[in-house]
Design an enzyme around this catalytic site. Structure first.
Site, PDB file in Angstrom:
ATOM      1  N   ALA A   1       1.113  -1.645  -0.151  1.00  0.00           N
ATOM      2  CA  ALA A   1       0.266   0.359   0.056  1.00  0.00           C
ATOM      3  C   ALA A   1       1.394   1.077   0.220  1.00  0.00           C
ATOM      4  O   ALA A   1       0.594   2.263  -0.780  1.00  0.00           O
ATOM      5  CB  ALA A   1      -0.837  -0.425   0.836  1.00  0.00           C
TER       6      ALA A   1
ATOM      7  N   GLY B   1       3.260   1.394  -1.684  1.00  0.00           N
ATOM      8  CA  GLY B   1       4.289   2.067  -3.188  1.00  0.00           C
ATOM      9  C   GLY B   1       3.860   2.374  -4.122  1.00  0.00           C
ATOM     10  O   GLY B   1       2.905   3.428  -3.686  1.00  0.00           O
ATOM     11  N   GLN B   2       4.329   3.037  -4.726  1.00  0.00           N
ATOM     12  CA  GLN B   2       3.659   3.654  -5.983  1.00  0.00           C
ATOM     13  C   GLN B   2       2.075   3.432  -6.487  1.00  0.00           C
ATOM     14  O   GLN B   2       2.154   4.487  -6.926  1.00  0.00           O
ATOM     15  CB  GLN B   2       5.080   4.233  -7.431  1.00  0.00           C
ATOM     16  CG  GLN B   2       5.392   3.148  -7.369  1.00  0.00           C
ATOM     17  CD  GLN B   2       6.173   3.395  -9.413  1.00  0.00           C
ATOM     18  OE1 GLN B   2       6.580   4.529  -9.963  1.00  0.00           O
ATOM     19  NE2 GLN B   2       6.808   2.271  -9.647  1.00  0.00           N
ATOM     20  N   ILE B   3       2.304   1.979  -6.814  1.00  0.00           N
ATOM     21  CA  ILE B   3       1.196   1.950  -7.266  1.00  0.00           C
ATOM     22  C   ILE B   3      -0.231   2.746  -5.731  1.00  0.00           C
ATOM     23  O   ILE B   3      -1.368   2.595  -6.839  1.00  0.00           O
ATOM     24  CB  ILE B   3       1.137   0.088  -7.404  1.00  0.00           C
ATOM     25  CG1 ILE B   3       2.366   0.604  -9.162  1.00  0.00           C
ATOM     26  CG2 ILE B   3       0.025  -0.147  -8.427  1.00  0.00           C
ATOM     27  CD1 ILE B   3       1.583  -1.306  -9.344  1.00  0.00           C
TER      28      ILE B   3
ATOM     29  N   ARG C   1      13.036  -7.481  -8.488  1.00  0.00           N
ATOM     30  CA  ARG C   1      14.226  -8.168  -9.222  1.00  0.00           C
ATOM     31  C   ARG C   1      15.390  -7.192  -9.277  1.00  0.00           C
ATOM     32  O   ARG C   1      15.734  -5.960  -9.430  1.00  0.00           O
ATOM     33  CB  ARG C   1      14.638  -8.788 -10.588  1.00  0.00           C
ATOM     34  CG  ARG C   1      16.096  -9.447 -11.324  1.00  0.00           C
ATOM     35  CD  ARG C   1      15.650  -9.754 -12.949  1.00  0.00           C
ATOM     36  NE  ARG C   1      14.902 -10.801 -12.872  1.00  0.00           N
ATOM     37  CZ  ARG C   1      15.278 -11.861 -13.386  1.00  0.00           C
ATOM     38  NH1 ARG C   1      16.503 -11.752 -13.426  1.00  0.00           N
ATOM     39  NH2 ARG C   1      14.006 -12.436 -14.378  1.00  0.00           N
TER      40      ARG C   1
ATOM     41  N   ASN D   1       5.043  -8.319  -9.213  1.00  0.00           N
ATOM     42  CA  ASN D   1       5.457  -9.486 -10.575  1.00  0.00           C
ATOM     43  C   ASN D   1       6.560 -10.530  -9.912  1.00  0.00           C
ATOM     44  O   ASN D   1       6.645 -10.192  -8.972  1.00  0.00           O
ATOM     45  CB  ASN D   1       6.228  -8.327 -11.530  1.00  0.00           C
ATOM     46  CG  ASN D   1       5.272  -8.147 -12.757  1.00  0.00           C
ATOM     47  OD1 ASN D   1       4.621  -8.434 -13.775  1.00  0.00           O
ATOM     48  ND2 ASN D   1       5.738  -6.963 -12.926  1.00  0.00           N
TER      49      ASN D   1
ATOM     50  N   ASP E   1      -1.881  -4.711 -20.367  1.00  0.00           N
ATOM     51  CA  ASP E   1      -1.404  -4.794 -21.754  1.00  0.00           C
ATOM     52  C   ASP E   1      -2.965  -5.033 -22.293  1.00  0.00           C
ATOM     53  O   ASP E   1      -1.881  -4.161 -23.039  1.00  0.00           O
ATOM     54  CB  ASP E   1      -1.231  -6.108 -21.468  1.00  0.00           C
ATOM     55  CG  ASP E   1       0.185  -6.575 -20.222  1.00  0.00           C
ATOM     56  OD1 ASP E   1       1.335  -5.968 -20.891  1.00  0.00           O
ATOM     57  OD2 ASP E   1       0.301  -7.460 -19.664  1.00  0.00           O
TER      58      ASP E   1
ATOM     59  N   HIS F   1       2.022 -12.455 -18.161  1.00  0.00           N
ATOM     60  CA  HIS F   1       2.339 -10.327 -17.835  1.00  0.00           C
ATOM     61  C   HIS F   1       3.926 -10.076 -18.980  1.00  0.00           C
ATOM     62  O   HIS F   1       4.442 -10.618 -17.409  1.00  0.00           O
ATOM     63  CB  HIS F   1       1.674 -10.024 -17.194  1.00  0.00           C
ATOM     64  CG  HIS F   1       2.354  -8.806 -17.167  1.00  0.00           C
ATOM     65  ND1 HIS F   1       2.185  -8.042 -17.664  1.00  0.00           N
ATOM     66  CD2 HIS F   1       3.132  -8.070 -16.060  1.00  0.00           C
ATOM     67  CE1 HIS F   1       2.568  -6.884 -17.626  1.00  0.00           C
ATOM     68  NE2 HIS F   1       3.251  -6.267 -16.480  1.00  0.00           N
TER      69      HIS F   1
HETATM   70  P1  NAD Z   1       7.151  -0.234  -4.908  1.00  0.00           P
HETATM   71  O1  NAD Z   1       8.279  -0.542  -5.271  1.00  0.00           O
HETATM   72  O2  NAD Z   1       7.452   1.068  -5.208  1.00  0.00           O
HETATM   73  O3  NAD Z   1       5.999  -0.984  -4.119  1.00  0.00           O
HETATM   74  C1  NAD Z   1       5.773  -1.834  -3.794  1.00  0.00           C
HETATM   75  C2  NAD Z   1       5.501  -2.009  -2.361  1.00  0.00           C
HETATM   76  O4  NAD Z   1       5.524  -3.451  -1.570  1.00  0.00           O
HETATM   77  C3  NAD Z   1       6.891  -1.370  -1.094  1.00  0.00           C
HETATM   78  O5  NAD Z   1       5.838  -0.273  -0.157  1.00  0.00           O
HETATM   79  C4  NAD Z   1       6.630  -2.606  -0.278  1.00  0.00           C
HETATM   80  O6  NAD Z   1       7.015  -2.056   0.876  1.00  0.00           O
HETATM   81  C5  NAD Z   1       5.635  -3.474  -0.512  1.00  0.00           C
HETATM   82  N1  NAD Z   1       5.662  -5.107  -0.234  1.00  0.00           N
HETATM   83  C6  NAD Z   1       7.097  -5.264  -0.356  1.00  0.00           C
HETATM   84  N2  NAD Z   1       6.915  -6.539   0.540  1.00  0.00           N
HETATM   85  C7  NAD Z   1       5.588  -6.658   0.748  1.00  0.00           C
HETATM   86  C8  NAD Z   1       4.874  -7.687   1.353  1.00  0.00           C
HETATM   87  N3  NAD Z   1       5.809  -8.746   1.684  1.00  0.00           N
HETATM   88  N4  NAD Z   1       3.850  -7.568   2.118  1.00  0.00           N
HETATM   89  C9  NAD Z   1       3.228  -6.233   1.447  1.00  0.00           C
HETATM   90  N5  NAD Z   1       3.607  -5.482   0.831  1.00  0.00           N
HETATM   91  C10 NAD Z   1       4.541  -5.285   0.613  1.00  0.00           C
HETATM   92  O7  NAD Z   1       6.279  -0.749  -6.550  1.00  0.00           O
HETATM   93  P2  NAD Z   1       5.059  -1.015  -7.782  1.00  0.00           P
HETATM   94  O8  NAD Z   1       5.866   0.643  -8.680  1.00  0.00           O
HETATM   95  O9  NAD Z   1       4.133  -0.273  -6.882  1.00  0.00           O
HETATM   96  O10 NAD Z   1       4.638  -1.644  -7.965  1.00  0.00           O
HETATM   97  C11 NAD Z   1       4.199  -3.428  -7.028  1.00  0.00           C
HETATM   98  C12 NAD Z   1       4.657  -4.528  -8.235  1.00  0.00           C
HETATM   99  O11 NAD Z   1       3.717  -4.603  -9.257  1.00  0.00           O
HETATM  100  C13 NAD Z   1       5.767  -4.739  -8.664  1.00  0.00           C
HETATM  101  O12 NAD Z   1       6.279  -6.298  -8.868  1.00  0.00           O
HETATM  102  C14 NAD Z   1       6.007  -4.777 -10.111  1.00  0.00           C
HETATM  103  O13 NAD Z   1       6.786  -5.200 -10.962  1.00  0.00           O
HETATM  104  C15 NAD Z   1       4.727  -4.583 -10.982  1.00  0.00           C
HETATM  105  N6  NAD Z   1       3.506  -4.301 -11.428  1.00  0.00           N
HETATM  106  C16 NAD Z   1       2.890  -4.878 -12.383  1.00  0.00           C
HETATM  107  C17 NAD Z   1       1.855  -4.877 -13.439  1.00  0.00           C
HETATM  108  C18 NAD Z   1       1.502  -5.387 -14.286  1.00  0.00           C
HETATM  109  O14 NAD Z   1       0.250  -5.000 -15.316  1.00  0.00           O
HETATM  110  N7  NAD Z   1       0.414  -6.873 -13.702  1.00  0.00           N
HETATM  111  C19 NAD Z   1       2.080  -3.098 -13.718  1.00  0.00           C
HETATM  112  C20 NAD Z   1       2.566  -2.339 -12.910  1.00  0.00           C
HETATM  113  C21 NAD Z   1       3.915  -2.988 -12.471  1.00  0.00           C
HETATM  114  C1  LMR Z   2       4.391  -3.226 -16.456  1.00  0.00           C
HETATM  115  O1  LMR Z   2       3.824  -3.678 -17.285  1.00  0.00           O
HETATM  116  O2  LMR Z   2       4.389  -1.530 -16.887  1.00  0.00           O
HETATM  117  C2  LMR Z   2       5.446  -3.380 -15.354  1.00  0.00           C
HETATM  118  O3  LMR Z   2       4.670  -5.434 -15.331  1.00  0.00           O
HETATM  119  C3  LMR Z   2       6.831  -3.592 -16.092  1.00  0.00           C
HETATM  120  C4  LMR Z   2       7.651  -4.192 -14.475  1.00  0.00           C
HETATM  121  O4  LMR Z   2       8.105  -4.538 -14.803  1.00  0.00           O
HETATM  122  O5  LMR Z   2       7.326  -3.878 -13.466  1.00  0.00           O
END
Ligand code: NAD
Ligand code: LMR
Length: 327
Positions: free
Chosen positions: A11, A13-15, A91, A130, A158, A186
């Site tokens: 929660a 994090g940036q998303i 990663r 991911n 996507d 994905h």
């Molecule tokens: P971020 O690093 O800004 O935030 C992730 C957050 O998760 C951090 O605040 C971290 O403290 C928290 N976290 C880590 N382990 C945890 C746990 N065990 N329990 C609860 N919280 C935990 O990352 P983001 O930019 O918010 O991205 C989150 C994920 O979404 C990444 O894996 C990114 O690759 C993925 N993502 C997926 C898609 C998709 O289309 N499926 C698109 C964009 C990003």
């Molecule tokens: C995206 O599709 O934007 C993300 O899954 C990319 C990433 O590796 O976090």
């Protein structure tokens, strides 16, 4: 009516930051549904999540009935109706694929167990973190009492990216494009399929009429868009990912529009030759809170090779987490 309990992991994090305010404003479940948020974070990020909770309070959203911040997965998922699993282990330099899968196993196994132990009977899970498809599989395999179909992963970003690219190419509005499909993982192997896509009553593939553009421009642009965003922003997509997560749950719960479908990564029932059980993206319609795979599509050779390649990658990921004892 009791509020819907929505749990969001990662929660702080940036998303998370792009997602929570929209959930609280009603974008997730509509303007008549109260929501109660549970924010799960790791201990080091609980304070930041509390800060976000303060901001949520300060918005005075009429639909937000409560917020709880915790680092305890059992508490976070207790009574959850919707779970958005966003937090994952990214990663980092020098990390091998196996290390990444293992690190994520350490997150999604206990979260699956906590969902199994305490979530509401109508729980719906979307994995965003991911590698999303395989993380969803890990969580699902540790929640044996929850129907397997309730574990899904996100390919809606996507799907939205593909619609946007196609609309630019054809000079039509995004609303004119219906029935696009993302197949597979994905990842860079995903397959955005326009062979069944409708543009104002005409076939998109016929209008494009250029397999070279599809193979060399459209497909790689969509499949590598995540990497392109990271390159441009210096961080992975956040607002567009949050928006896609909202779209995914919104359509699952409230339905897809008539005459259209969407893409969701869901446990395969063996349709289209995708091995049963792996969490792969399909074209789906949603109605009454249930999704179903669009059946009867003719898959041409161009599509078959690409679907098979992405599905083979998913099988490899499943075998890798199996070999690591994560499922
Ligand atoms: P971020 O690093 O800004 O935030 C992730 C957050 O998760 C951090 O605040 C971290 O403290 C928290 N976290 C880590 N382990 C945890 C746990 N065990 N329990 C609860 N919280 C935990 O990352 P983001 O930019 O918010 O991205 C989150 C994920 O979404 C990444 O894996 C990114 O690759 C993925 N993502 C997926 C898609 C998709 O289309 N499926 C698109 C964009 C990003
Ligand atoms: C995206 O599709 O934007 C993300 O899954 C990319 C990433 O590796 O976090």
């Amino acid at each position: 009516m009791a509020p819907v309990n929505v749990t969001v992991t990662g929660a702080a994090g940036q998303i998370g930051y792009a997602l929570l305010f929209r959930i609280a404003s009603g974008a997730l479940l509509g303007p008549d549904t109260q929501v109660s948020l549970r924010l799960l974070e790791i201990p080091q990020a609980v304070k930041a999540a509390e800060g976000t909770a303060m901001e949520l309070d300060d918005c005075a959203f009429p639909l937000l009935s409560g917020i709880e911040v915790t680092d305890d997965a059992k508490k976070a998922f207790d009574g959850a109706n919707v779970a958005l699993l966003v937090g994952a282990r990214p990663r980092t330099k020098g990390m091998e694929r196996g290390d990444l899968l293992e690190a994520n196993g350490g997150i999604f196994k206990p979260q699956g167990e906590a969902i199994n132990a305490g979530a509401a009977s109508d729980i719906r899970v979307l994995v965003v973190g991911n590698p999303a498809n395989t993380n969803a599989l890990i969580a699902q395999q540790h929640a044996p009492d929850v129907p397997a179909a309730r574990f899904t992963a996100m390919t809606r970003l996507d799907h939205n990216r593909a619609i946007s690219q196609l609309s630019s190419k054809l000079g039509v509005s995004v609303g004119d494009i219906k029935r696009l499909a993302i197949w597979g993982n994905h990842s860079a192997t995903q397959y955005p399929d326009v062979f069944h896509t409708d543009v104002n009553g005409k076939s998109a593939a016929d209008i494009v009429n250029d397999e070279t553009w599809l193979a060399e421009s459209f497909i790689p642009t969509v499949a590598k868009r995540g990497a392109a965003i990271i390159e441009a922003r210096g961080a992975s997509s956040a607002a567009s990912a949050a928006n896609a997560a909202i779209d995914h749950i919104h359509d699952w719960v409230l339905g897809t529009p008539a005459g259209d479908w969407t893409s969701m990564a869901i446990p395969s029932d063996g349709s289209y030759g995708v091995p049963e059980g792996i969490i792969s993206s399909f074209p789906v319609t949603c109605q009454g809170g249930e999704y179903s795979i669009v059946q009867g599509l003719e898959i041409n050779e161009f599509s078959r090779t690409r679907i098979d390649a992405s599905v083979a990658e998913l099988v490899e990921e499943r075998d890798a987490v199996r070999a690591l004892g994560l499922i």
